[in-house]
Enzyme design. Structure first.
Site, PDB file in Angstrom:
ATOM      1  N   HIS A   1      27.667  32.313  13.117  1.00  0.00           N
ATOM      2  CA  HIS A   1      27.281  31.274  12.149  1.00  0.00           C
ATOM      3  C   HIS A   1      26.877  31.981  10.850  1.00  0.00           C
ATOM      4  O   HIS A   1      26.940  33.222  10.762  1.00  0.00           O
ATOM      5  CB  HIS A   1      26.167  30.398  12.710  1.00  0.00           C
TER       6      HIS A   1
ATOM      7  N   HIS B   1      24.659  35.136  11.078  1.00  0.00           N
ATOM      8  CA  HIS B   1      25.357  36.397  11.368  1.00  0.00           C
ATOM      9  C   HIS B   1      26.090  36.893  10.130  1.00  0.00           C
ATOM     10  O   HIS B   1      26.067  38.074   9.804  1.00  0.00           O
ATOM     11  CB  HIS B   1      26.430  36.189  12.451  1.00  0.00           C
TER      12      HIS B   1
ATOM     13  N   GLY C   1      18.853  40.597  12.361  1.00  0.00           N
ATOM     14  CA  GLY C   1      18.306  39.413  11.703  1.00  0.00           C
ATOM     15  C   GLY C   1      16.809  39.247  11.947  1.00  0.00           C
ATOM     16  O   GLY C   1      16.310  39.564  13.030  1.00  0.00           O
TER      17      GLY C   1
END
Ligand code: PAF
Length: 278
Positions: A34, A37, A147
């Site tokens: 998504h 990423h 992340g």
């Protein structure tokens, strides 16, 4: 962009690129990409000269009762997005390549992997560090991007890199959110329309704690209690809510600038995580 399944072939290609003096950038993923990423891929692209993204749904980080079998996959869409982002090589190994039948070695980072998500997922981080170290050894990146949504994972990886003297710079990409604030996650597709709506309380509660801190709130217990109520009122089942030091992940006595507020909650069977740094 090349799609390579073999470890030997991947190592060979990367060796050639390294010999040309190129900076190797790496983003490990489990696919079903998504915008969150892709923002990490974007950072890695800017910081490197040869960009590798791995797609591997890592079985060792799932416990038997978790969603390994039904973990969402869409290779065609992933490859299209990665090509658009300028990826040079997609490493897409099979489970057998990474864990042959006689596989015996696991990497575990003490203490840090037992806190927060590690309480309800005791084997999770052992699986993450094992596969990430293995991927690092295959790809030999100069930089790797993780992340902030998986904040604990990033702290653990940074610790592994430091403790094992790996020559890799770990970068952190910020949380990418949907318009209503829900943190992007491959698992969001499991949510029903109602659960999806209820789950926005996670971001709202983090926004509330930031706002209250700026307004003078320093008591972590008070903050946690209020977040718990907010989540419950929206039919969420709290796994944990913590106010911790962002480096050690140890609980803080008073909220201050730099305190990490992290939480995990179930909406139906779907477990979501989110966090913010004050
Ligand atoms: O964050 C993830 O998607 C995974 O934990 C990772 C880092 C790709 C390891 O399997």
């Amino acid at each position: 962009m090349r799609l390579v399944k073999s470890i030997t072939e991947t190592k060979k290609i990367i060796k050639l690129e390294k010999n040309k003096g190129k900076i190797i950038g790496f983003v490990p993923t489990m696919g079903y990409l998504h915008k969150g990423h892709l923002s990490l891929v974007h950072i890695a692209r800017r910081k490197s000269e040869f960009l590798v993204v791995s797609i591997f749904v890592n079985p060792t980080q799932f416990s038997p009762d978790e969603d390994l079998k039904k973990y969402p996959r869409d290779m065609k869409r992933d490859l299209k997005s990665l090509k658009q982002e300028g990826t040079d090589l997609v490493f897409y190994p099979s489970v057998k390549q990474i864990y042959p039948s006689d596989y015996k070695t696991y990497v575990q980072i003490k203490d840090l992997s037992r806190l927060l998500c590690g309480v309800s997922r005791p084997h999770h981080f052992r699986g993450v560090t094992t596969v990430v170290l293995k991927l690092f050894n295959i790809i030999k990146p100069d930089i790797a991007v993780f992340g902030q949504k998986d904040y604990q994972q990033a702290v653990i990886i940074k610790r592994m890199v430091k403790d094992l003297c790996l020559n890799i710079k770990i970068l952190l990409g910020k949380i990418i959110r949907e318009k209503d604030g829900l943190a992007m996650s491959s698992r969001n597709i499991y949510l029903s329309t109602q659960q999806r709506e209820n789950a926005t309380v996670l971001y709202q509660s983090l926004k509330w704690v930031k706002w209250s801190f700026n307004d003078g709130l320093t008591n972590p217990k008070k903050a946690i209690k209020k977040i718990r109520v907010m989540i419950k009122q929206n039919s969420g089942k709290v796994d944990y809510i913590v106010a911790v030091n962002k480096n050690t992940l140890e609980p803080v006595k008073r909220l201050k600038k730099g305190t990490l507020i992290a939480l995990a909650a179930y909406f139906g069977k779907t477990r979501l995580i989110d966090n913010t740094i004050l």
